[in-house]
Write a protein that holds these residues in place. Structure first.
Motif, PDB file in Angstrom:
ATOM      1  N   ASP A  28     -14.264  -7.478  15.299  1.00  0.00           N
ATOM      2  CA  ASP A  28     -13.359  -6.284  15.302  1.00  0.00           C
ATOM      3  C   ASP A  28     -12.023  -6.235  14.083  1.00  0.00           C
ATOM      4  O   ASP A  28     -11.263  -7.390  14.116  1.00  0.00           O
ATOM      5  N   THR A  29     -12.020  -5.319  13.029  1.00  0.00           N
ATOM      6  CA  THR A  29     -11.038  -5.723  12.012  1.00  0.00           C
ATOM      7  C   THR A  29      -9.954  -4.815  12.114  1.00  0.00           C
ATOM      8  O   THR A  29     -10.072  -3.857  12.825  1.00  0.00           O
ATOM      9  N   ALA A  30      -8.972  -5.224  11.415  1.00  0.00           N
ATOM     10  CA  ALA A  30      -7.771  -4.131  11.320  1.00  0.00           C
ATOM     11  C   ALA A  30      -8.167  -2.968  10.537  1.00  0.00           C
ATOM     12  O   ALA A  30      -8.948  -3.016   9.745  1.00  0.00           O
ATOM     13  N   GLY A  31      -7.735  -1.587  10.922  1.00  0.00           N
ATOM     14  CA  GLY A  31      -8.127  -0.610  10.036  1.00  0.00           C
ATOM     15  C   GLY A  31      -7.427  -0.455   8.785  1.00  0.00           C
ATOM     16  O   GLY A  31      -6.538  -0.915   8.344  1.00  0.00           O
ATOM     17  N   ILE A  32      -8.481   0.268   7.991  1.00  0.00           N
ATOM     18  CA  ILE A  32      -8.161   0.118   6.512  1.00  0.00           C
ATOM     19  C   ILE A  32      -7.371   1.489   6.229  1.00  0.00           C
ATOM     20  O   ILE A  32      -7.911   2.559   6.434  1.00  0.00           O
ATOM     21  N   ARG A  33      -6.216   1.314   5.574  1.00  0.00           N
ATOM     22  CA  ARG A  33      -5.342   2.460   5.239  1.00  0.00           C
ATOM     23  C   ARG A  33      -4.289   1.806   4.468  1.00  0.00           C
ATOM     24  O   ARG A  33      -4.015   0.725   4.515  1.00  0.00           O
ATOM     25  N   GLU A  34      -3.452   2.680   3.654  1.00  0.00           N
ATOM     26  CA  GLU A  34      -2.341   2.417   2.868  1.00  0.00           C
ATOM     27  C   GLU A  34      -1.188   2.077   3.916  1.00  0.00           C
ATOM     28  O   GLU A  34      -0.763   3.032   4.697  1.00  0.00           O
ATOM     29  N   THR A  35      -0.372   1.043   3.880  1.00  0.00           N
ATOM     30  CA  THR A  35       0.716   0.785   4.647  1.00  0.00           C
ATOM     31  C   THR A  35       1.846   0.113   4.194  1.00  0.00           C
ATOM     32  O   THR A  35       1.512  -0.820   3.267  1.00  0.00           O
ATOM     33  N   ALA A  36       2.791   0.192   4.650  1.00  0.00           N
ATOM     34  CA  ALA A  36       4.131  -0.586   4.097  1.00  0.00           C
ATOM     35  C   ALA A  36       4.491  -1.666   4.890  1.00  0.00           C
ATOM     36  O   ALA A  36       5.370  -2.586   4.605  1.00  0.00           O
ATOM     37  N   ALA A  72     -19.421  -7.137  11.000  1.00  0.00           N
ATOM     38  CA  ALA A  72     -18.165  -6.497  10.627  1.00  0.00           C
ATOM     39  C   ALA A  72     -17.918  -5.108  11.169  1.00  0.00           C
ATOM     40  O   ALA A  72     -18.879  -4.284  10.703  1.00  0.00           O
ATOM     41  N   ILE A  73     -16.908  -4.803  12.135  1.00  0.00           N
ATOM     42  CA  ILE A  73     -16.648  -3.163  12.551  1.00  0.00           C
ATOM     43  C   ILE A  73     -15.418  -2.852  11.606  1.00  0.00           C
ATOM     44  O   ILE A  73     -14.474  -3.288  12.097  1.00  0.00           O
ATOM     45  N   VAL A  74     -15.613  -2.042  10.750  1.00  0.00           N
ATOM     46  CA  VAL A  74     -14.689  -1.662   9.837  1.00  0.00           C
ATOM     47  C   VAL A  74     -14.547  -0.059   9.931  1.00  0.00           C
ATOM     48  O   VAL A  74     -15.306   0.644  10.206  1.00  0.00           O
ATOM     49  N   GLY A  75     -13.368   0.269   9.454  1.00  0.00           N
ATOM     50  CA  GLY A  75     -13.040   1.928   9.323  1.00  0.00           C
ATOM     51  C   GLY A  75     -11.433   2.064   9.212  1.00  0.00           C
ATOM     52  O   GLY A  75     -10.869   1.176   9.302  1.00  0.00           O
ATOM     53  N   GLU A  76     -11.279   3.482   9.239  1.00  0.00           N
ATOM     54  CA  GLU A  76      -9.705   3.675   9.417  1.00  0.00           C
ATOM     55  C   GLU A  76      -9.085   3.452  10.659  1.00  0.00           C
ATOM     56  O   GLU A  76      -9.981   3.206  11.617  1.00  0.00           O
TER      57      GLU A  76
END
Length: 465
Positions: free
Chosen positions: A274-282, A224-228
């Motif tokens: 490839d994953t979605a970027g990890i962050r707070e989102t509305a 898994a490729i993860v991150g902001e």
């Protein structure tokens, strides 16, 4: 059912240059001879085994195709029965015409894996070797091919068979003691038996431990490729695969769903996610993608945690805390810290980043995915995470979950026997545990089996094999 004559296409379905139609059974040669006319007037029934003959397949006065016919007489064939293989032209029409003709002459369509099932039933292969045939067909990298070849040649089953034979010999002596219980005699040397149990336990534990390596080699290693957002995850995936697989833009949150692709590194299969970027989102859609990111981390065996070098330099403490959280949350996973975009920081900043990373007990790679700098080093690091020492040493590696389960149960039974010996449990009770261990050994190689088990195993084979 297993005494009639079966037929199936042995090559992949569809048109091609050549197709092979396989017949097996007592009447295989007679049925083939009824539809084959040799260019030299030969009668297939009178030909030697392992010979090839040129001629035509005929349906009455109609010529269907010019073919090569290979003859294999029992017991010197793959199935242990009479086998005929017809090499015809690869037209789907020709294939169907020949198969339908053979069906009219007395053949039955083979079920999935029925040729290999007959090889097992006729003693040409044991069950673990038969399963290796399917693994060999499915192998898509050098490592899985090597393991399947070793197992098909009997490397795994011969090791299990030796242990079972030795255990069976001692079991026989203990059973003999029970027949002479009133005379208080010992036929089995208890010290030798204890040594054997210790050796069997050691081998079983080694084989069980090898499953962790074997399973990932067989099925590929999920990474898994993860991150902001916008740290270069999609760019890294494209750099690893050397193609534009994922959409890349400067807009944070471009990747909203997981993207997967596979590649081979030094003979080992890796499946990159490839994953979605990890962050707070509305954003509702993006939030679903982020949730999938955490699901993919759970499924992965290796986590590439990407950071942007300039941001890490500016706020290293915060990111070091994040890395520790990931390590603590997923202690069973290999975490590799990847500092991307090193082309955007100075040499001095790079040295300062290196010193900050030294305080973390994690593997780390510095690279520029955009410029392909450091990507080769990352591939080497991923390959190093796989324990391929057993492959290099040609040791037995377990890849089959059925074998793994049987080995666990055999180990449990052996440990019961050891406990019984140490606790001086009566021989008749020890004999029960020995029988249980023998049962699970036999289950692996097929010395102990049932129709349901065989049905489950061979149903996963391709038809024609």
């Amino acid at each position: 059912m297993h005494h009639d004559t079966i037929v199936a296409l042995a090559t992949p379905t569809g048109a091609g240059a050549v197709a092979i139609i396989r017949i097996s059974g007592k009447e295989a040669i007679d049925i083939a001879a009824a539809v084959f006319e040799s260019v030299k007037g030969k009668d297939l029934r009178n030909q030697k085994t392992h010979t090839i003959h040129l001629g035509t397949i005929v349906d009455g006065a109609k010529v269907v195709d010019q073919v090569l016919v290979s003859v294999f007489k029992n017991p010197n064939s793959y199935t242990g029965e009479n086998v005929v293989e017809i090499s015809c032209h690869g037209s789907t029409f020709i294939q169907q015409q020949i198969i339908q003709l053979l069906l009219r002459k007395g053949c039955r369509m083979a079920q999935a894996g029925e040729f290999t099932l007959r090889a097992f039933l006729n003693g040409k292969l044991d069950l673990s070797q038969a399963e290796a045939v399917a693994d060999l067909i499915a192998s898509d990298n050098e490592a899985s091919h090597q393991i399947a070849m070793q197992q098909m040649r009997g490397g795994f089953s011969s090791e299990i068979h030796r242990l079972r034979e030795e255990l069976l010999n001692f079991a026989s002596l203990i059973e003999l003691e029970l027949d002479f219980a009133e005379e208080d005699v010992e036929f089995a040397d208890r010290s030798q038996f204890t040594d054997l149990l210790n050796r069997i336990e050691f081998v079983l534990k080694r084989l069980i431990d090898s499953f962790a390596v074997g399973n990932v080699i067989k099925n590929g290693i999920p990474v898994a490729i993860v991150g902001e957002p916008n740290v270069g995850k999609s760019t890294l995936l494209n750099a690893l695969l050397n193609e534009e697989r994922a959409i890349v833009s400067d807009i944070a949150g471009t990747t909203r769903d997981t993207i997967e692709d596979e590649m081979n590194i030094n003979g080992i299969g890796f499946r990159f996610i490839d994953t979605a970027g990890i962050r707070e989102t509305a954003d509702y859609v993006e939030s679903i993608g982020i949730q999938k990111t955490f699901e993919k981390i759970e499924q992965a065996q290796v986590v590439l945690y990407l950071f942007e070098s300039a941001k890490f330099h500016a706020d290293g403490q915060q990111y070091r805390t994040e890395i520790e959280k990931i390590k603590n949350k997923y202690p069973q996973k290999q975490v590799v810290v990847v500092l991307n975009k090193i082309d955007l920081v100075t040499e001095q900043q790079l040295q300062e980043i290196q010193s900050q990373l030294e305080t973390l007990d994690v593997k780390r790679i510095l690279l520029s995915a955009k410029n392909q700098e450091g990507v080769h080093e990352l591939k080497n690091e991923l390959y190093a995470l796989v324990n391929t020492g057993a492959l290099r040493n040609n040791e037995t590696i377990v890849t089959n979950s059925r074998h793994y389960d049987a080995l666990l149960k055999a180990l449990e039974a052996i440990q019961k026997v050891k406990w019984g010996m140490e606790s001086q449990v009566p021989s008749d009770l020890v004999a029960i545990d020995i029988r249980e261990a023998l049962y699970y050994f036999g289950e692996i190689t097929g010395e102990v089996t049932n129709d349901e088990l065989l049905g489950n195993i061979f149903a996963n084979f391709c038809i024609g094999k």
